[in-house]
Write an enzyme that holds these catalytic residues in place. Structure first.
Site, PDB file in Angstrom:
ATOM      1  N   GLU A  54      39.355 -49.269  -7.571  1.00  0.00           N
ATOM      2  CA  GLU A  54      40.274 -49.617  -6.480  1.00  0.00           C
ATOM      3  C   GLU A  54      39.705 -50.868  -5.827  1.00  0.00           C
ATOM      4  O   GLU A  54      38.790 -50.784  -5.013  1.00  0.00           O
ATOM      5  CB  GLU A  54      40.361 -48.453  -5.482  1.00  0.00           C
ATOM      6  CG  GLU A  54      40.890 -47.151  -6.080  1.00  0.00           C
ATOM      7  CD  GLU A  54      42.404 -47.166  -6.253  1.00  0.00           C
ATOM      8  OE1 GLU A  54      43.072 -48.011  -5.617  1.00  0.00           O
ATOM      9  OE2 GLU A  54      42.919 -46.340  -7.023  1.00  0.00           O
ATOM     10  N   CYS A  62      42.284 -53.491   2.635  1.00  0.00           N
ATOM     11  CA  CYS A  62      42.465 -54.032   1.282  1.00  0.00           C
ATOM     12  C   CYS A  62      43.898 -54.453   1.029  1.00  0.00           C
ATOM     13  O   CYS A  62      44.137 -55.381   0.262  1.00  0.00           O
ATOM     14  CB  CYS A  62      42.039 -52.991   0.249  1.00  0.00           C
ATOM     15  SG  CYS A  62      42.933 -51.440   0.388  1.00  0.00           S
TER      16      CYS A  62
HETATM   17  P1  NAD Z   1      31.515 -53.742  -1.983  1.00  0.00           P
HETATM   18  O1  NAD Z   1      32.028 -53.948  -3.366  1.00  0.00           O
HETATM   19  O2  NAD Z   1      30.537 -54.694  -1.450  1.00  0.00           O
HETATM   20  O3  NAD Z   1      30.846 -52.291  -1.832  1.00  0.00           O
HETATM   21  C1  NAD Z   1      31.518 -51.096  -2.149  1.00  0.00           C
HETATM   22  C2  NAD Z   1      30.498 -50.020  -2.450  1.00  0.00           C
HETATM   23  O4  NAD Z   1      29.773 -50.374  -3.627  1.00  0.00           O
HETATM   24  C3  NAD Z   1      29.445 -49.782  -1.371  1.00  0.00           C
HETATM   25  O5  NAD Z   1      29.242 -48.391  -1.231  1.00  0.00           O
HETATM   26  C4  NAD Z   1      28.207 -50.439  -1.942  1.00  0.00           C
HETATM   27  O6  NAD Z   1      27.009 -49.848  -1.525  1.00  0.00           O
HETATM   28  C5  NAD Z   1      28.377 -50.188  -3.417  1.00  0.00           C
HETATM   29  N1  NAD Z   1      27.664 -51.107  -4.297  1.00  0.00           N
HETATM   30  C6  NAD Z   1      27.239 -52.361  -4.039  1.00  0.00           C
HETATM   31  N2  NAD Z   1      26.658 -52.891  -5.140  1.00  0.00           N
HETATM   32  C7  NAD Z   1      26.727 -51.952  -6.108  1.00  0.00           C
HETATM   33  C8  NAD Z   1      26.346 -51.900  -7.472  1.00  0.00           C
HETATM   34  N3  NAD Z   1      25.755 -52.928  -8.076  1.00  0.00           N
HETATM   35  N4  NAD Z   1      26.612 -50.774  -8.178  1.00  0.00           N
HETATM   36  C9  NAD Z   1      27.241 -49.734  -7.598  1.00  0.00           C
HETATM   37  N5  NAD Z   1      27.637 -49.725  -6.317  1.00  0.00           N
HETATM   38  C10 NAD Z   1      27.381 -50.822  -5.578  1.00  0.00           C
HETATM   39  O7  NAD Z   1      32.833 -53.669  -1.095  1.00  0.00           O
HETATM   40  P2  NAD Z   1      32.950 -53.598   0.485  1.00  0.00           P
HETATM   41  O8  NAD Z   1      32.509 -54.891   1.069  1.00  0.00           O
HETATM   42  O9  NAD Z   1      32.337 -52.352   0.977  1.00  0.00           O
HETATM   43  O10 NAD Z   1      34.546 -53.458   0.657  1.00  0.00           O
HETATM   44  C11 NAD Z   1      35.400 -54.568   0.712  1.00  0.00           C
HETATM   45  C12 NAD Z   1      36.158 -54.766  -0.577  1.00  0.00           C
HETATM   46  O11 NAD Z   1      36.725 -53.542  -0.984  1.00  0.00           O
HETATM   47  C13 NAD Z   1      37.306 -55.735  -0.453  1.00  0.00           C
HETATM   48  O12 NAD Z   1      37.364 -56.541  -1.600  1.00  0.00           O
HETATM   49  C14 NAD Z   1      38.521 -54.827  -0.381  1.00  0.00           C
HETATM   50  O13 NAD Z   1      39.730 -55.406  -0.787  1.00  0.00           O
HETATM   51  C15 NAD Z   1      38.120 -53.721  -1.282  1.00  0.00           C
HETATM   52  N6  NAD Z   1      38.829 -52.498  -0.942  1.00  0.00           N
HETATM   53  C16 NAD Z   1      39.736 -51.995  -1.834  1.00  0.00           C
HETATM   54  C17 NAD Z   1      40.446 -50.850  -1.510  1.00  0.00           C
HETATM   55  C18 NAD Z   1      41.434 -50.239  -2.440  1.00  0.00           C
HETATM   56  O14 NAD Z   1      41.826 -49.089  -2.205  1.00  0.00           O
HETATM   57  N7  NAD Z   1      41.872 -50.922  -3.480  1.00  0.00           N
HETATM   58  C19 NAD Z   1      40.220 -50.225  -0.284  1.00  0.00           C
HETATM   59  C20 NAD Z   1      39.286 -50.773   0.590  1.00  0.00           C
HETATM   60  C21 NAD Z   1      38.585 -51.902   0.250  1.00  0.00           C
END
Ligand code: NAD
Length: 506
Positions: free
Chosen positions: A251, A285
């Site tokens: 997502e 998002c």
């Molecule tokens: P992010 O990708 O930085 O982090 C998301 C999660 O991934 C966190 O829990 C983080 O600790 C973990 N993470 C980080 N590096 C990792 C790795 N190498 N391996 C596994 N896990 C890892 O995202 P964010 O800044 O928390 O959220 C913002 C982004 O999320 C935006 O791009 C937004 O559009 C998207 N988003 C999408 C939806 C959806 O439903 N499609 C909903 C909310 C946010």
């Protein structure tokens, strides 16, 4: 592209060790049990092994057990409402309590209630027609739990985006491990403590920690992994999961357009866009990332959105209704996007006074009128209250603009001309669409939610979520009157006759 979410965050716990060894105390509550054991990388293998063993011992939870798990999620959300409000606000700097109630608590609870209400029906085997030449056998699809599901959630809706996928996975009869974001440490801790109090750890547990824990989490051979977050990290998670052939639901984010058609009621469209963009200060998002409006209505559109924003937040400089930017890094990232636009001579319109808002790490709604396409704010997902408003020379130009970019997570279309609407629906590909409003398709639990292309893989919500976390096992029930043996060797003239009969009825 998503914002650069991979850079270290200056307000987040700066390393895994810190967030693991000293979990922040949730406001208004001292999670004693949590202080004794804050599971990180070390606890992951143990929890996964315990959940796998529990799954092996009881691979098909009954309806009653699943319904009880959904009730537990409802209790976690409802009984901890005040703690979540305080914790999220502590994590953001300020988060509107109303937005937490609406977008975290109500959305989670309504999803869990809908799942519980429909669960019996979803669990039933689904009949599949059997072709004439195979009768009187029967065929069906039997939904079966996959086993142990991993959920990685982001910071922007830290309760909803951890619990809503858990609802779907638990309804489907799985065990669930959740890894929430390190950018919302207070909320993650409340979540961990509340889940630990409500669930046996072999059914559902939360593992807190930083990127190291995230990486280790993605390496676990889950039976399914759902990741919500940025496209950049999503790609890494997909690569890690591929090493185990773990199926993923991703997502992700992207640049979701709001298209105002010539036939639109501009006042209604601009009100909806202002609301969709300012909820959670644009850190959503599916927030409109940019607006495409007919050239002749550009000024009117900019004024309409600015006026609607003033009406939504009359005291924007002081009100708690307006949410802060989650971290200094994201704040500076957003300010840099605007600064670059200013330096390149773009027309920038602010709603709210930046100086008054700054101490609270709040950003005014900032409209950037017809910016050059090579600016960062036209190349990256904005994920904050900065809104480019672009003029489109024609309906075709608006569609072409969308199709020049990656496939967006959401698309909003405003207008009354149904032919024009259907053209946009047919000629653009986005995760989902709301017509004549913003955001709402996400809240309609009976619609699958997910992205397409760079904005994601797979869906959840409602029955689609149940199916994502189930193996829909095809089962063929042979009849004792099967004619299949007539086709066994030794092959004779009789076999040829039967083959020619079968050919006639195929
Ligand atoms: P992010 O990708 O930085 O982090 C998301 C999660 O991934 C966190 O829990 C983080 O600790 C973990 N993470 C980080 N590096 C990792 C790795 N190498 N391996 C596994 N896990 C890892 O995202 P964010 O800044 O928390 O959220 C913002 C982004 O999320 C935006 O791009 C937004 O559009 C998207 N988003 C999408 C939806 C959806 O439903 N499609 C909903 C909310 C946010």
């Amino acid at each position: 592209m998503a914002p650069d979410d991979t850079a270290p965050d200056d307000t987040a716990p700066d390393d895994t060790a810190r967030s693991e060894s000293r979990p922040p105390e949730a406001p208004g509550h001292a999670p004693q049990e949590a202080l004794q054991e804050a599971p990180g990388v070390a606890a992951l293998d143990r929890l996964f092994a315990a959940q796998r063993a529990a799954y092996r011992a009881a691979p098909f939870p009954s309806f009653d057990e699943r319904a009880a798990n959904l009730d537990r999620i409802i209790r976690v959300a409802e009984a901890n409402e005040q703690r979540f409000i305080k914790a999220i606000s502590a994590d953001f700097g300020n988060r509107s309590a109303h937005e937490t109630v609406i977008a975290e608590i109500i959305v989670t609870v309504s999803g869990a209630r809908l799942a519980k209400k429909n669960l019996k029906k979803w669990m039933r085997p689904r009949g599949v027609p059997t072709p004439l030449h195979m009768l009187p056998a029967k065929s069906r699809l039997e939904p079966q739990p996959l086993g142990v599901v991993g959920i990685i959630s982001p910071w922007n809706y830290p309760v909803q985006l951890a619990l809503a996928p858990a609802v779907a996975a638990l309804a489907a009869g799985n065990r669930v491990l959740i890894k929430p974001s390190e950018l919302t440490p207070h909320t993650s801790e409340v979540l961990r403590e509340a889940i630990a109090a409500a669930f046996d750890e072999t059914t559902c547990a939360v593992v807190t920690g930083g990127v190291e824990v995230g990486r280790a989490f993605a390496d676990i051979p889950f039976d399914h992994l759902l990741f919500t977050g940025s496209t950049a990290v999503g790609m890494r998670v997909a690569q890690a999961a591929a090493r185990n052939l773990t199926p993923v639901t991703l997502e992700l984010g992207g640049k979701s357009p709001a298209i105002i058609d010539e036939s639109a009621d501009l006042s209604r469209a601009t009100q909806s866009i202002a609301y969709g963009k300012m909820l959670n200060a644009g850190q959503t998002c599916v927030a409109p990332d940019y607006v495409l409006t007919p050239q002749a209505r550009l000024r009117e559109t900019v004024e309409g959105i600015a006026n609607a924003a003033r009406a939504l937040y009359p005291e924007i400089d002081t009100t708690d209704d307006y949410t802060s930017i989650v971290s200094d890094r994201h704040f500076e990232r957003l300010r840099a996007l605007v600064e670059e636009a200013r330096e390149r001579g773009a027309d920038v319109v602010e709603v709210g006074s930046a100086n008054a808002l700054h101490p609270q790490r709040k950003l005014p709604l900032t409209l950037v009128v017809d910016p050059p396409m090579d600016l960062s704010l036209m190349r990256e997902e904005i994920f904050g209250p900065v809104l480019p408003v672009l003029s489109a020379a024609s309906r075709e130009a608006a569609v072409a603009h969308v199709n020049d970019g990656d496939r967006p997570l959401a698309l909003y279309w405003y207008g009354t001309d149904e032919t024009a609407r259907d053209r946009v629906l047919h000629e653009t590909v986005s995760g989902g669409v709301t017509v004549n409003d913003a955001l709402w398709h996400v809240a309609q639990e009976n619609l699958p939610f997910g992205g397409v292309g760079k904005s994601g893989i797979g869906v959840y919500h409602g029955e689609a979520g149940f199916e994502t976390f189930s193996h829909l096992k095809p089962v063929f029930l042979q009849s004792r009157f099967s004619s299949g043996t007539l086709l066994h060797p030794p092959y004779t003239d009789k076999t040829d006759k039967i083959i020619s009969m079968v050919r006639k009825i195929l």
